[in-house]
Scaffold this motif. Sequence first.
Motif, PDB file in Angstrom:
ATOM      1  N   ALA A  57      82.080  55.865  23.918  1.00 18.41           N
ATOM      2  CA  ALA A  57      82.425  57.234  23.516  1.00 18.41           C
ATOM      3  C   ALA A  57      83.156  57.273  22.180  1.00 18.41           C
ATOM      4  CB  ALA A  57      83.290  57.878  24.601  1.00 18.41           C
ATOM      5  N   LEU A  58      84.026  56.269  21.948  1.00 18.11           N
ATOM      6  CA  LEU A  58      84.848  56.265  20.746  1.00 18.11           C
ATOM      7  C   LEU A  58      84.073  55.821  19.514  1.00 18.11           C
ATOM      8  CD1 LEU A  58      87.734  56.621  19.612  1.00 18.11           C
ATOM      9  CD2 LEU A  58      88.155  54.214  20.208  1.00 18.11           C
ATOM     10  N   GLY A  59      83.088  54.936  19.715  1.00 14.11           N
ATOM     11  CA  GLY A  59      82.376  54.345  18.588  1.00 14.11           C
ATOM     12  C   GLY A  59      81.808  55.343  17.588  1.00 14.11           C
ATOM     13  N   PRO A  60      80.987  56.311  18.019  1.00 12.74           N
ATOM     14  CA  PRO A  60      80.402  57.248  17.050  1.00 12.74           C
ATOM     15  C   PRO A  60      81.431  58.085  16.313  1.00 12.74           C
ATOM     16  CG  PRO A  60      79.170  57.269  19.099  1.00 12.74           C
ATOM     17  CD  PRO A  60      80.402  56.470  19.361  1.00 12.74           C
ATOM     18  N   SER A  61      82.429  58.617  17.037  1.00 11.43           N
ATOM     19  CA  SER A  61      83.430  59.459  16.372  1.00 11.43           C
ATOM     20  C   SER A  61      84.318  58.637  15.457  1.00 11.43           C
ATOM     21  CB  SER A  61      84.275  60.203  17.416  1.00 11.43           C
ATOM     22  OG  SER A  61      84.891  59.293  18.305  1.00 11.43           O
ATOM     23  N   LEU A  62      84.750  57.466  15.919  1.00 12.74           N
ATOM     24  CA  LEU A  62      85.572  56.603  15.077  1.00 12.74           C
ATOM     25  C   LEU A  62      84.788  56.134  13.859  1.00 12.74           C
ATOM     26  CD1 LEU A  62      88.170  54.965  14.606  1.00 12.74           C
ATOM     27  CD2 LEU A  62      87.164  53.141  16.008  1.00 12.74           C
ATOM     28  N   GLY A  63      83.530  55.735  14.084  1.00  7.64           N
ATOM     29  CA  GLY A  63      82.700  55.294  12.965  1.00  7.64           C
ATOM     30  C   GLY A  63      82.494  56.391  11.942  1.00  7.64           C
ATOM     31  N   GLY A  64      82.233  57.605  12.414  1.00  4.55           N
ATOM     32  CA  GLY A  64      82.039  58.722  11.492  1.00  4.55           C
ATOM     33  C   GLY A  64      83.286  59.011  10.666  1.00  4.55           C
ATOM     34  N   ALA A  65      84.457  58.964  11.324  1.00  3.58           N
ATOM     35  CA  ALA A  65      85.707  59.226  10.605  1.00  3.58           C
ATOM     36  C   ALA A  65      85.986  58.141   9.566  1.00  3.58           C
ATOM     37  CB  ALA A  65      86.866  59.314  11.606  1.00  3.58           C
ATOM     38  N   ALA A 125      76.389  69.895  15.947  1.00  2.00           N
ATOM     39  CA  ALA A 125      77.772  69.754  16.404  1.00  2.00           C
ATOM     40  C   ALA A 125      77.875  69.973  17.908  1.00  2.00           C
ATOM     41  CB  ALA A 125      78.677  70.726  15.653  1.00  2.00           C
ATOM     42  N   ARG A 126      77.200  71.023  18.408  1.00  3.81           N
ATOM     43  CA  ARG A 126      77.269  71.292  19.845  1.00  3.81           C
ATOM     44  C   ARG A 126      76.475  70.279  20.657  1.00  3.81           C
ATOM     45  NH1 ARG A 126      76.264  77.699  20.458  1.00  3.81           N
ATOM     46  NH2 ARG A 126      74.944  77.348  18.616  1.00  3.81           N
ATOM     47  N   VAL A 127      75.389  69.739  20.098  1.00  4.61           N
ATOM     48  CA  VAL A 127      74.673  68.661  20.781  1.00  4.61           C
ATOM     49  C   VAL A 127      75.605  67.465  20.966  1.00  4.61           C
ATOM     50  CG1 VAL A 127      72.854  66.935  20.542  1.00  4.61           C
ATOM     51  CG2 VAL A 127      72.352  69.332  20.058  1.00  4.61           C
ATOM     52  N   GLY A 128      76.331  67.097  19.902  1.00  2.00           N
ATOM     53  CA  GLY A 128      77.262  65.985  19.998  1.00  2.00           C
ATOM     54  C   GLY A 128      78.365  66.233  21.006  1.00  2.00           C
ATOM     55  N   LEU A 129      78.853  67.467  21.058  1.00  2.00           N
ATOM     56  CA  LEU A 129      79.910  67.814  22.007  1.00  2.00           C
ATOM     57  C   LEU A 129      79.416  67.681  23.449  1.00  2.00           C
ATOM     58  CD1 LEU A 129      82.777  68.917  22.456  1.00  2.00           C
ATOM     59  CD2 LEU A 129      81.811  71.231  22.331  1.00  2.00           C
ATOM     60  N   VAL A 130      78.236  68.225  23.725  1.00  2.00           N
ATOM     61  CA  VAL A 130      77.692  68.147  25.086  1.00  2.00           C
ATOM     62  C   VAL A 130      77.375  66.701  25.456  1.00  2.00           C
ATOM     63  CG1 VAL A 130      75.791  68.851  26.586  1.00  2.00           C
ATOM     64  CG2 VAL A 130      76.807  70.507  25.012  1.00  2.00           C
ATOM     65  N   MET A 131      76.841  65.934  24.494  1.00  2.00           N
ATOM     66  CA  MET A 131      76.493  64.540  24.770  1.00  2.00           C
ATOM     67  C   MET A 131      77.734  63.680  25.029  1.00  2.00           C
ATOM     68  SD  MET A 131      73.244  64.066  24.882  1.00  2.00           S
ATOM     69  CE  MET A 131      73.180  62.285  24.742  1.00  2.00           C
ATOM     70  N   SER A 132      78.899  64.115  24.561  1.00  2.00           N
ATOM     71  CA  SER A 132      80.123  63.339  24.775  1.00  2.00           C
ATOM     72  C   SER A 132      80.700  63.524  26.170  1.00  2.00           C
ATOM     73  CB  SER A 132      81.175  63.732  23.737  1.00  2.00           C
ATOM     74  OG  SER A 132      81.644  65.052  23.970  1.00  2.00           O
ATOM     75  N   ILE A 133      80.196  64.515  26.911  1.00  2.00           N
ATOM     76  CA  ILE A 133      80.776  64.813  28.226  1.00  2.00           C
ATOM     77  C   ILE A 133      80.591  63.641  29.189  1.00  2.00           C
ATOM     78  CG2 ILE A 133      80.512  66.285  30.266  1.00  2.00           C
ATOM     79  CD1 ILE A 133      79.962  68.605  28.330  1.00  2.00           C
ATOM     80  N   GLY A 134      79.403  63.051  29.198  1.00  2.00           N
ATOM     81  CA  GLY A 134      79.151  61.925  30.092  1.00  2.00           C
ATOM     82  C   GLY A 134      80.094  60.759  29.845  1.00  2.00           C
ATOM     83  N   PRO A 135      80.204  60.248  28.591  1.00  5.52           N
ATOM     84  CA  PRO A 135      81.156  59.167  28.322  1.00  5.52           C
ATOM     85  C   PRO A 135      82.603  59.528  28.644  1.00  5.52           C
ATOM     86  CG  PRO A 135      79.562  59.317  26.545  1.00  5.52           C
ATOM     87  CD  PRO A 135      79.319  60.491  27.440  1.00  5.52           C
ATOM     88  N   VAL A 136      82.996  60.797  28.411  1.00  8.46           N
ATOM     89  CA  VAL A 136      84.371  61.195  28.723  1.00  8.46           C
ATOM     90  C   VAL A 136      84.611  61.118  30.229  1.00  8.46           C
ATOM     91  CG1 VAL A 136      85.967  63.154  28.771  1.00  8.46           C
ATOM     92  CG2 VAL A 136      84.720  62.613  26.679  1.00  8.46           C
ATOM     93  N   ILE A 137      83.645  61.579  31.027  1.00 10.43           N
ATOM     94  CA  ILE A 137      83.761  61.481  32.479  1.00 10.43           C
ATOM     95  C   ILE A 137      83.856  60.018  32.901  1.00 10.43           C
ATOM     96  CG2 ILE A 137      82.578  61.884  34.676  1.00 10.43           C
ATOM     97  CD1 ILE A 137      81.416  64.435  33.457  1.00 10.43           C
TER      98      ILE A 137
END
Length: 478
Positions: A157-165, A308-320
Amino acid sequence: MTATDTAMAPAGPTSSLRWVLASLSLSMLLSSLGTSSANVALPALADAFAASFQAVQWVVLAYLLAITTLIVSVGRLGDIVGRRRLLVAGIALFTAASVICGLTPGFALLIAARAAQGTGAAIMMALTMAFVGEAVPKARTGSAMGLLGTMSAVGTALGPSLGGALIAGPGWRAIFLVNVPLGLVALFLAQRHLPADRKTEGRAPARFDVPGTLLLALSLGAYALAMTMGRGSFGMLNVALLAAAALGLGLFLLVEARVASPLIRPSMFRDPGLSVGLSTNALVSTVMMATLVVGPFYLARGLGLDAARVGLVMSIGPVISTFGGVVAGRIVDRLGARSVAAVGLAAMVAGCAALVLLPGLLGVAGYVAAIALLTPGYQLFQAANNTAVMADVAADRRGVVSGLLNLSRNLGLVTGASVMGAVFAWAVATSEIAKAAPEAVAGGMQVTFAVAGALTAIALAIAVGSRPRGGTVRARKT
């Protein structure tokens, strides 16, 4: 047969269970981050090295191929030379390769360093679960497996957001260099807190099966390439690679039946607990890959969400998954691994059915509700299945069995990316999915998850049908 039994020396006062788990968790987090963070850097790498899209994909493929081809072999090597020693070497290799990736002046060196980084990750992935069987009391094995699952999910879950930042800030080199301080901490914890290796006296050292290792690595590499090249469209090269994989596997089995100290003893697969655990793990991983392959297309084309919303919805599974792993492990400790595995698979069947029905009725809310049912089921299955497979493995085979367990998951993921993607494309009835009508994409998703539900139901039938009737499973002396 002569073998070297590598056991773990009793933990000293500084090697508390808490610090052991911290060391193993950080190792799992690093290997997961190495997989997920590099994907978002591919466009930046293509610009930086003036490389084609096909060439820059090898930044990801080199890492994944190294893990897939070596994970069983390094697990067995840990059984022979000592798991603590090899895990420390694997963390050091991963960290050093991360430095090279971040400082490399050339593209070829980057690919080579990514392969080395993947080798270190294979060692960490194979031996972390093997260590649980040695260092964690049986009453807490499920919780430990759930914690490792949580750390894997955190990395994903962290990889894509951390990598993008990091790419937006310091630049693409930072996504590799950020592993260095984490790797140094993991190295310190492993050296200081993991129990020391000790070898049982009176037995000759086991030999490492070099011919079997090479044949298995070549076979797995050919299969992984067949499943990943061509973006799901099978050509003559894919067929040739599959044929090479089948031939290599046949030769591997012949060699393993004849060598004195085989990498994998064919008799191991006569144990129903192991064979069921590996097969259901592969099936479930194939199904979960469908959410990553099909989900973004459905959310974007079927429901009309922006990126942006696709990424948000796709992050729900890893967050769970991040919050559910430890809870799932505690449930396993309380209720028993085999029962919880069946419950998890049943929840996954219901989740697949919900993905077929609810999004069409409720839109995004229906998709989220279905994922919120599917993901906890997956977490329950993973914690329970890992615990059940590793619980009764003989001490001198924990590394290789842990490697097999990770391998079955990886093979399920690469197979799912190809097969479930092909099912989706067939159901949509066009090779240009980006141009397909929303109704066609929605229909394709329904067909894909109907197939996924059927695969999960098969896994459930296998798990339930193999449950022992009366008594307990004896320790595996494979």
